[in-house]
Design a protein around this motif. Structure first.
Motif, PDB file in Angstrom:
ATOM      1  N   GLY A   1       0.828  -1.203   0.000  1.00  0.00           N
ATOM      2  CA  GLY A   1       0.000   0.000   0.000  1.00  0.00           C
ATOM      3  C   GLY A   1       0.856   1.243   0.000  1.00  0.00           C
ATOM      4  N   SER A   2       2.161   1.057  -0.236  1.00  0.00           N
ATOM      5  CA  SER A   2       3.105   2.179  -0.324  1.00  0.00           C
ATOM      6  C   SER A   2       3.092   3.003   0.959  1.00  0.00           C
ATOM      7  CB  SER A   2       2.780   3.031  -1.552  1.00  0.00           C
ATOM      8  OG  SER A   2       3.736   4.027  -1.755  1.00  0.00           O
ATOM      9  N   HIS A   3       2.700   4.268   0.854  1.00  0.00           N
ATOM     10  CA  HIS A   3       2.779   5.201   1.979  1.00  0.00           C
ATOM     11  C   HIS A   3       1.477   5.309   2.758  1.00  0.00           C
ATOM     12  CE1 HIS A   3       0.946   7.372  -1.333  1.00  0.00           C
ATOM     13  NE2 HIS A   3       0.366   8.137  -0.438  1.00  0.00           N
ATOM     14  N   ILE A   4       0.394   4.707   2.266  1.00  0.00           N
ATOM     15  CA  ILE A   4      -0.904   4.920   2.903  1.00  0.00           C
ATOM     16  C   ILE A   4      -1.014   4.083   4.186  1.00  0.00           C
ATOM     17  CG2 ILE A   4      -2.034   5.578   0.763  1.00  0.00           C
ATOM     18  CD1 ILE A   4      -3.117   2.812   0.444  1.00  0.00           C
ATOM     19  N   PRO A   5      -1.899   4.465   5.117  1.00  0.00           N
ATOM     20  CA  PRO A   5      -2.017   3.749   6.400  1.00  0.00           C
ATOM     21  C   PRO A   5      -2.300   2.270   6.219  1.00  0.00           C
ATOM     22  CG  PRO A   5      -3.187   5.845   6.503  1.00  0.00           C
ATOM     23  CD  PRO A   5      -2.778   5.655   5.067  1.00  0.00           C
ATOM     24  N   ASP A   6      -1.995   1.488   7.269  1.00  0.00           N
ATOM     25  CA  ASP A   6      -2.065   0.036   7.118  1.00  0.00           C
ATOM     26  C   ASP A   6      -3.472  -0.537   7.257  1.00  0.00           C
ATOM     27  OD1 ASP A   6      -2.438   0.216   9.830  1.00  0.00           O
ATOM     28  OD2 ASP A   6      -0.665  -0.936  10.387  1.00  0.00           O
ATOM     29  N   ASP A   7      -4.489   0.319   7.319  1.00  0.00           N
ATOM     30  CA  ASP A   7      -5.848  -0.202   7.159  1.00  0.00           C
ATOM     31  C   ASP A   7      -6.162  -0.404   5.679  1.00  0.00           C
ATOM     32  OD1 ASP A   7      -5.983   2.510   6.486  1.00  0.00           O
ATOM     33  OD2 ASP A   7      -8.009   2.758   7.288  1.00  0.00           O
ATOM     34  N   ARG A   8      -5.179  -0.069   4.831  1.00  0.00           N
ATOM     35  CA  ARG A   8      -5.292  -0.247   3.388  1.00  0.00           C
ATOM     36  C   ARG A   8      -4.092  -1.040   2.884  1.00  0.00           C
ATOM     37  NH1 ARG A   8      -8.941   3.362   1.045  1.00  0.00           N
ATOM     38  NH2 ARG A   8      -9.921   4.683   2.620  1.00  0.00           N
ATOM     39  N   ASN A   9      -4.261  -1.632   1.717  1.00  0.00           N
ATOM     40  CA  ASN A   9      -3.141  -2.316   1.077  1.00  0.00           C
ATOM     41  C   ASN A   9      -3.373  -2.280  -0.426  1.00  0.00           C
ATOM     42  OD1 ASN A   9      -0.756  -3.839   0.709  1.00  0.00           O
ATOM     43  ND2 ASN A   9      -1.191  -5.069   2.529  1.00  0.00           N
TER      44      ASN A   9
END
Length: 497
Positions: free
Chosen positions: A113-121
């Motif tokens: 998910g690169s730089h986005i928060p880990d509630d996303r992938n």
């Protein structure tokens, strides 16, 4: 029992859609079934273009966020279902697994998910010869895929996939730069590596060591930290300045989560903007032509260092397409970079003794190492190296949890009517902040040029519910101040969207 589904329908129903860097979405929406289907769609497209067949290997790797191991298993299940072999590369930087795939003429994917928060992938896909481009994305969306009965009611695999023994891709990635720059290229430099949760943290440490630098390991985290190289967190600004002061560092190296976007601080602990780092790297490599998005710093033109500069929409697929056009036009050394610092090498760089092969995908290591080596050769600190460029400063920030539809409605409202009406409207809105609007650019979002040389650029994020604001001015203080004022206007709904 088997079922069939179209990828475009899955994207609509799941909310896991293609952005500028592959498919991304909320972890809870990225069920094993969804990730399996997207990987099947990708492989079927590779088969259509002759980049995959039964028995062929597909390289897979991932970043360090908690959901990545599960999603890797779903992708592996899809490879097996399509008759392929799993080439498991572990937890390594995106550019290292891509380079491995390119070298072996095989498709590859990176769960990140690169730089986005880990509630996303997300899942980033690569053809055998480069990143998927927009035409590939359209073809993947159109695929109809078969879903076998291997998932439970929640869309999770009934049984885990046993991944094969690890393929070492780190050694060749390290050798790429050590062989080109030389084992003593950074000798005498004291360099910090801000590790946080970047998947390339250990590789960066090893790279600095093999290039002769002295390494200080900093800020390693067992929890995922969403470091965004375009919007550096206040705590990361403070940490870099503290570390530089206390340890007397020449620079600090870091990256985003999958280590394809660099974050380099100078000797004072000031993070260098990615689009400035791109110019410094391109100059150090002797590039003749540049492809870069419209959002990047205009110093690339005013520096007059390059024979050709092609401005693009934001996203590596567009930069790659522009690099291909520049190569076709006969330019010798072609490269590209983005505002996030990700650097793409479109053609080989040759010295008297060695060759740096092309790597047409975002890379964090090259811009940092090339710039440090250039500073070392010139016996200059990074701040002085940067000061050689025209004094133009960019700043970016974003409004988080700002739906894409709302961003699109905002920009659509601002650009209604004839050009003169639009300029009058933009001047009325921004005059107290930036002066009189003289022209605008709709290449990607809304980029506004003002009579005092200020620039304001609004754009919906391509991979998250965020509205990004880029500003460019003659001083960093002004760029930051204008950015803050614009975002406050939007937060107050001053545009009445």
């Amino acid at each position: 029992m088997k079922s069939q589904v179209c990828i475009s329908d899955l994207m609509t129903s799941s909310g896991v859609a293609f952005g500028t860097s592959g498919a991304r979405g909320l972890v809870e929406a990225m069920t094993d079934r969804i990730c399996f289907a997207y990987t099947c769609g990708f492989l079927q497209h590779l088969e259509d273009i002759g980049h995959f067949s039964k028995g062929a290997a597909v390289s897979i790797a991932g970043d360090l966020r908690p959901s990545t191991p599960r999603i890797l298993q779903a992708c592996a299940a899809a490879i097996l279902h399509k008759g392929g072999k799993i080439d498991y590369c572990g937890f390594v930087p995106s550019p290292s697994v891509a380079a491995h795939g390119f070298a072996h003429n095989s498709g590859s994917l990176m769960v990140t998910g690169s730089h986005i928060p880990d509630d996303r992938n997300g899942i980033k896909f690569n053809r055998a010869d480069g990143e998927i481009l927009k035409a590939d994305e359209i073809a993947i969306r159109a695929q109809n895929v078969e879903i076998p009965d291997i998932f439970d009611a929640q869309g999770m695999l009934n049984e885990p996939i046993v991944l094969p023994a690890l393929t070492d891709v780190s050694s060749s990635y390290l050798a790429r730069y050590v062989d080109f720059f030389g084992a003593k290229a950074l000798e005498g430099m004291a360099l910090g590596v801000y590790e946080h949760s970047a998947v390339g943290r250990d590789i960066f440490v090893q790279l600095v060591k093999e290039l002769g630098g002295t390494v200080h390991r900093l800020g390693r985290s067992d929890c995922f930290i969403p470091v965004d190289t375009e919007a550096v967190r206040p705590e990361d600004h403070a940490l870099a300045q503290q570390w530089s002061r206390e340890l007397n560092l020449d620079a600090i190296l870091s990256s985003d989560g999958d280590s394809d976007r660099p974050l380099l601080a100078d000797e004072n602990g000031n993070w260098i903007r990615g689009d400035i780092l791109g110019i410094l790297c391109a100059r150090a490599l002797g590039a003749s032509a540049i492809a870069t998005p419209v959002s990047c710093n205009s110093a690339v033109e005013s520096a007059q260092l390059f024979d050709a500069i092609h401005r693009t929409r934001i996203g590596s697929p567009f930069v790659i397409e522009a690099m291909q056009a520049l190569i076709h036009d006969g330019h010798a050394v072609v490269c590209g970079y983005e505002a996030n610092g990700g650097f793409l090498l479109g053609s080989a760089v040759t010295t008297d003794t060695t060759i740096l092969a092309p790597l047409p995908t975002r890379d964090a290591a090259l811009p940092m190492i090339a710039t440090l080596v250039d500073a070392q050769r010139k016996n200059l600190p990074l701040s002085a190296l940067q000061a050689e460029l025209p004094a133009r400063f960019t700043f970016s920030e974003r409004l988080q949890n700002y739906p894409v539809a709302q961003s699109a409605a905002l920009i659509e409202k601002l650009i209604q009517g004839e050009d003169i009406e639009i300029l009058d409207r933009l001047t009325a809105l921004f005059k107290e902040i930036a002066g009189v609007a003289k022209r605008f650019d709709l290449t990607d979002g809304l980029r506004i040029y003002f009579d005092n040389a200020d620039i304001i650029h609004l754009r919906p994020s391509g991979n998250a519910p965020e509205l990004r604001c880029y500003t460019e001015c003659d001083t960093m203080e002004r760029a930051s101040s204008i950015n803050d004022q614009v975002l406050h206007l939007i937060e107050r709904n001053a545009f009445a969207v």
